[in-house]
Write an enzyme that holds these catalytic residues in place. Structure first.
Site, mmCIF file in Angstrom:
data_model
loop_
_atom_site.group_PDB
_atom_site.id
_atom_site.type_symbol
_atom_site.label_atom_id
_atom_site.label_comp_id
_atom_site.label_asym_id
_atom_site.label_seq_id
_atom_site.Cartn_x
_atom_site.Cartn_y
_atom_site.Cartn_z
ATOM 1 N N ARG A 133 9.709 -1.220 -65.455
ATOM 2 C CA ARG A 133 10.712 -1.809 -64.573
ATOM 3 C C ARG A 133 10.558 -3.328 -64.660
ATOM 4 N NH1 ARG A 133 7.337 -4.542 -62.333
ATOM 5 N NH2 ARG A 133 8.933 -5.159 -60.855
ATOM 6 N N GLY A 134 11.466 -4.046 -63.956
ATOM 7 C CA GLY A 134 11.485 -5.502 -64.085
ATOM 8 C C GLY A 134 12.487 -5.845 -65.173
ATOM 9 N N ALA A 135 13.354 -6.812 -64.870
ATOM 10 C CA ALA A 135 14.499 -7.069 -65.749
ATOM 11 C C ALA A 135 14.129 -7.279 -67.235
ATOM 12 C CB ALA A 135 15.300 -8.256 -65.201
ATOM 13 N N ARG A 146 19.885 1.930 -65.710
ATOM 14 C CA ARG A 146 19.832 1.171 -64.448
ATOM 15 C C ARG A 146 20.960 0.141 -64.473
ATOM 16 N NH1 ARG A 146 14.224 -0.786 -62.180
ATOM 17 N NH2 ARG A 146 15.451 -0.739 -60.254
ATOM 18 N N GLN A 206 6.536 -2.602 -54.991
ATOM 19 C CA GLN A 206 6.146 -3.315 -56.220
ATOM 20 C C GLN A 206 5.186 -4.468 -55.932
ATOM 21 O OE1 GLN A 206 9.255 -2.375 -55.466
ATOM 22 N NE2 GLN A 206 10.513 -2.031 -57.269
ATOM 23 N N ASP A 211 17.155 -10.337 -61.174
ATOM 24 C CA ASP A 211 17.624 -9.338 -62.146
ATOM 25 C C ASP A 211 18.953 -9.738 -62.758
ATOM 26 O OD1 ASP A 211 15.741 -7.809 -60.263
ATOM 27 O OD2 ASP A 211 15.987 -6.509 -62.004
ATOM 28 N N ASN A 218 18.220 -10.128 -56.653
ATOM 29 C CA ASN A 218 16.825 -9.710 -56.853
ATOM 30 C C ASN A 218 16.508 -8.567 -55.888
ATOM 31 O OD1 ASN A 218 14.234 -10.118 -58.157
ATOM 32 N ND2 ASN A 218 13.485 -10.925 -56.210
ATOM 33 N N LYS A 219 15.313 -8.105 -55.931
ATOM 34 C CA LYS A 219 14.873 -6.964 -55.115
ATOM 35 C C LYS A 219 15.286 -7.109 -53.655
ATOM 36 C CE LYS A 219 13.307 -4.082 -56.378
ATOM 37 N NZ LYS A 219 14.181 -2.933 -56.741
HETATM 38 O O1 MRU Z 1 13.448 -2.436 -59.273
HETATM 39 P P1 MRU Z 1 12.576 -3.319 -60.107
HETATM 40 O O2 MRU Z 1 11.127 -3.129 -59.838
HETATM 41 O O3 MRU Z 1 12.921 -3.205 -61.570
HETATM 42 O O4 MRU Z 1 12.964 -4.770 -59.631
HETATM 43 C C1 MRU Z 1 12.302 -5.874 -60.181
HETATM 44 C C2 MRU Z 1 12.684 -7.149 -59.561
HETATM 45 O O5 MRU Z 1 13.463 -7.198 -58.636
HETATM 46 C C3 MRU Z 1 12.124 -8.395 -60.182
HETATM 47 O O6 MRU Z 1 11.982 -9.390 -59.221
HETATM 48 C C4 MRU Z 1 13.084 -8.877 -61.273
HETATM 49 O O7 MRU Z 1 13.325 -7.856 -62.196
HETATM 50 C C5 MRU Z 1 12.604 -10.075 -61.962
HETATM 51 S S1 MRU Z 1 11.385 -9.643 -63.152
HETATM 52 C C6 MRU Z 1 10.813 -11.004 -63.945
#
Ligand code: MRU
Length: 363
Positions: A53-55, A90, A202, A243, A253-254
């Protein structure tokens, strides 16, 4: 970055040159487990179930997913089907679309027999570039931390972060964490407030794990603590990830990031967003109305899991049976609440002009 002193990336190719390996983020921090991705479907499922996970890492895994798909079917139809399957994994992080478009471009009009090799090379390039980008974000963000440190010589710089925009969300270094690791390397005294980041935790599970491994002093706090900490002068600056960033500087973002930005504004705390330019969606201007917000299963809210004292991983229900739950995974922080965008080319003002100045060559 290091796990038990051993350097890791989050995704790599095994010695057989075929199998793609990732760290299974669904079991961290309780277990360090390597997951093999052998085909398109395993890559797609790893993204959907958030084992990766993470962009940036989502984009890189999708790129390798295309390469794995080419092994089974290197035709144009095979490529199209792989891209369609991975696109659905996603919806919010734009790196997914970016990486898939890049893979399509690299493979278009190439002979079938060369497609596997070309796809593996292109995916590896995406990963290496991400590492260099995070390194540059670290160097630019470091200056912001140095400026705060200069105002309070000898004192600890307190940084608040939300979710995990660390090395686990990228290939190495991270985005929001890259300036932190750069400041640590410079010997600046640091402390990080880590938002737990319900519902998937996370922050509590991943950011805390990586900061602990890198020996960065940190404290996990519940998501609602940020406003209180800022009111009491316990946060010098916030650094979060994104993201999807609009051409106008809105950041998605999250879930919960927006509330932190509001609290930061009210308390005069600088709120920075660290991002590789691969998260900028130049096609949209209004984050609130245009970014697709992922809604995930209600069970992620109603059920929590963790490790028991005797080492078992258990899930427990925390809401009454029958109470519905909603699970919006992201929110949008408008550009007006963002102090600056830390990119690989420097720190941009969160505005159309600010982004354009740094990226005049963008589409
Ligand atoms: O749902 P996730 O865990 O994929 O979400 C991740 C985030 O929101 C991060 O802050 C974002 O992807 C930036 S990663 C460098």
């Amino acid at each position: 970055m290091l796990i038990d002193g051993k350097p890791y990336r989050t995704i790599w190719v095994a010695e057989d040159g075929v199998t793609v390996r990732v760290l299974d983020q669904a079991v961290l921090p309780h277990e360090v487990k390597v997951l093999d991705l052998a085909d398109l479907e395993s890559a797609a499922v790893a993204i959907t179930t958030m084992r990766v996970r993470g962009a940036p890492l989502i984009g890189a895994t999708a790129a390798y997913g295309v390469a794995l798909a080419m092994r089974a079917d290197p035709t144009d139809a095979g490529l199209e089907a792989a891209v369609a399957r991975l696109t659905k994994t996603r919806p919010t992080a734009v790196n997914l679309r970016w990486a898939l478009e890049r893979m399509q471009k690299a493979l278009a009009n190439q002979p079938r027999e060369r497609r596997v090799a070309l796809a593996m090379e292109e995916a590896a390039r995406i990963c290496d570039e991400d590492v260099a980008i995070c390194e540059a974000i670290g160097a630019h963000g470091l200056k912001l931390i140095e400026a705060v440190a200069a105002q309070k010589p000898g004192e600890t710089v307190n940084i608040l972060t939300h979710c995990n925009a660390g090395w686990l969300a990228t290939i190495d270094q991270g985005t929001a964490t890259a300036p932190i690791y750069a400041a640590q390397a410079k010997g600046i005294p640091l402390h990080v407030w880590v938002d737990e980041t319900r519902p998937r935790n996370q922050g509590a599970a991943l950011t805390a794990f990586e900061l602990l491994q890198q020996q960065v002093p940190h404290t996990v706090v519940v998501d609602n603590a940020g406003g209180h900490l800022m009111q009491h002068g316990k946060v010098d600056l916030c650094i979060v990830g994104t993201d999807r960033t609009t051409a106008t500087g809105d950041v998605c973002n999250k879930i919960g990031t927006y509330l932190k930005a509001l609290a930061a504004k009210d308390n005069g705390v600088p709120f920075y967003v660290a991002l590789p330019s691969t998260t900028i969606d130049w096609t949209i201007r209004d984050g609130v109305s245009e970014v697709p917000i992922e809604e995930r299963a209600a069970e992620e809210v109603t059920v929590m899991s963790g490790r028991t004292a005797d080492g078992r991983i258990e899930s427990v229900r925390i809401t009454p049976e029958g109470s519905p739950a909603a699970n919006f995974a992201f929110d949008v922080t408008p550009a007006r609440l963002v102090s600056g965008l830390i990119t690989e080319r420097g720190v941009a003002e969160a505005s159309p002009e600010g982004l354009r100045r740094l990226f005049p060559d963008a589409p």
